[in-house]
Design an enzyme around this catalytic site. Structure first.
Site, short mmCIF file in Angstrom:
data_model
loop_
_atom_site.label_atom_id
_atom_site.label_comp_id
_atom_site.label_asym_id
_atom_site.label_seq_id
_atom_site.Cartn_x
_atom_site.Cartn_y
_atom_site.Cartn_z
N LYS A 42 0.94 -1.52 -0.05
CA LYS A 42 -0.10 -0.47 -0.05
C LYS A 42 1.14 1.28 0.24
O LYS A 42 2.07 1.50 0.51
CB LYS A 42 -0.82 -0.19 1.01
CG LYS A 42 -1.89 -0.26 0.82
CD LYS A 42 -3.13 -0.15 2.75
CE LYS A 42 -4.03 0.90 2.28
NZ LYS A 42 -4.54 1.02 3.51
N HIS A 59 -0.28 4.20 0.20
CA HIS A 59 -1.20 5.94 1.27
C HIS A 59 -1.43 5.15 2.43
O HIS A 59 -1.61 3.79 2.90
CB HIS A 59 -2.07 5.70 0.60
CG HIS A 59 -3.25 4.64 0.00
ND1 HIS A 59 -3.62 4.16 -0.66
CD2 HIS A 59 -4.27 4.70 0.87
CE1 HIS A 59 -4.45 2.62 -0.81
NE2 HIS A 59 -4.77 3.39 0.09
#
Ligand code: OMP
Length: 223
Positions: free
Chosen positions: A108, A110
């Site tokens: 990921k 963010h």
């Protein structure tokens, strides 16, 4: 050693067959081996099946060669729920409060970011996994663990050990290879010999038994 087929194992194998978790047919495995049976842990999706699985993991974690540990690591995807439910059973039934952690398959970029979710992957770690064949999947999980400073692998629990030959040319089992290479115990909840014993006791599974035994004579470690 011959394993005793106790009532719990019989009930579990029976439920696995009934719910299509344990299937007979023709399957191509991750290793390329063509198998007459397949155990799909992704189909353990009812509360009662999950409950019997978590109970079995908690029992083996507290009654086998697996030493004391701090954190359960459940590799994505199937290990995630397995490790979570086992952590619940361990505190509820044994008063042992351990952490649990899993990896993301996609990184990921963010939000909280990072590859790992849950407890810090530090201290004494036990990996909870679904099926062991040739050892590729478990080695991937071990590599993630080894990339974390402060994480020490102390044991591995597999739901199903297919009791197959590992990666070497010397016919050693996957369990033996992993135990020797990483110096930790690998404990199965059920093994191929339990499935074979069940089919033999039950009767009416002659064709499946014949196919499984033929497969075992090629890739298995128990003849
Ligand atoms: P190895 O990586 O060869 O040890 O195979 C284990 C992995 O194969 C598991 O993590 C499963 O993704 C998958 N598998 C099953 O789920 N059930 C089986 O009965 C056999 C396999 C397999 O492909 O060997």
């Amino acid at each position: 050693a011959t394993r005793t087929l106790d009532a719990e194992k019989v009930a579990f194998i029976e439920a696995a067959i009934e719910h299509g978790v344990l299937l007979f047919g023709e399957f191509t495995l991750k290793s390329g081996r063509k198998s007459p049976y397949f155990f799909n842990a992704g189909l353990l999706y009812t509360g009662s099946l999950l409950s019997s699985v978590s109970k079995a993991y908690a029992k083996i974690l507290t009654s086998s060669r697996i030493p004391e540990f701090d954190v359960l690591f459940g590799p994505a995807y199937k290990g995630i729920s397995l490790a979570a439910i086992t952590a619940v059973d361990l505190v509820r039934d044994y008063g042992r409060d351990v952490g649990y952690v899993y990896n993301r398959k996609e990184k990921k970029d963010h939000g909280e970011g990072g590859l790992l979710v849950g407890a810090p992957l530090k201290g004494r770690i036990v990996i909870i996994d679904d099926v062991l064949t040739r050892g590729t999947a478990i080695r991937e999980a071990i590599a993630i663990l080894k990339s974390q400073p402060g994480a020490e692998l102390v044991g591995i629990v597999q739901l199903v050990d297919r009791q197959e030959k590992g990666q070497g040319a010397d016919g050693k089992s996957t369990v033996q290879e992993v135990e020797e290479e990483f110096g930790v115990p690998v404990e199965p909840i059920i093994a191929l010999e339990d499935i074979v014993a069940y089919l033999e006791q039950k009767g009416g599974w002659e064709k499946e038994l014949e196919d499984v035994k033929k497969y075992r004579s090629e890739y298995g470690i128990v003849k």
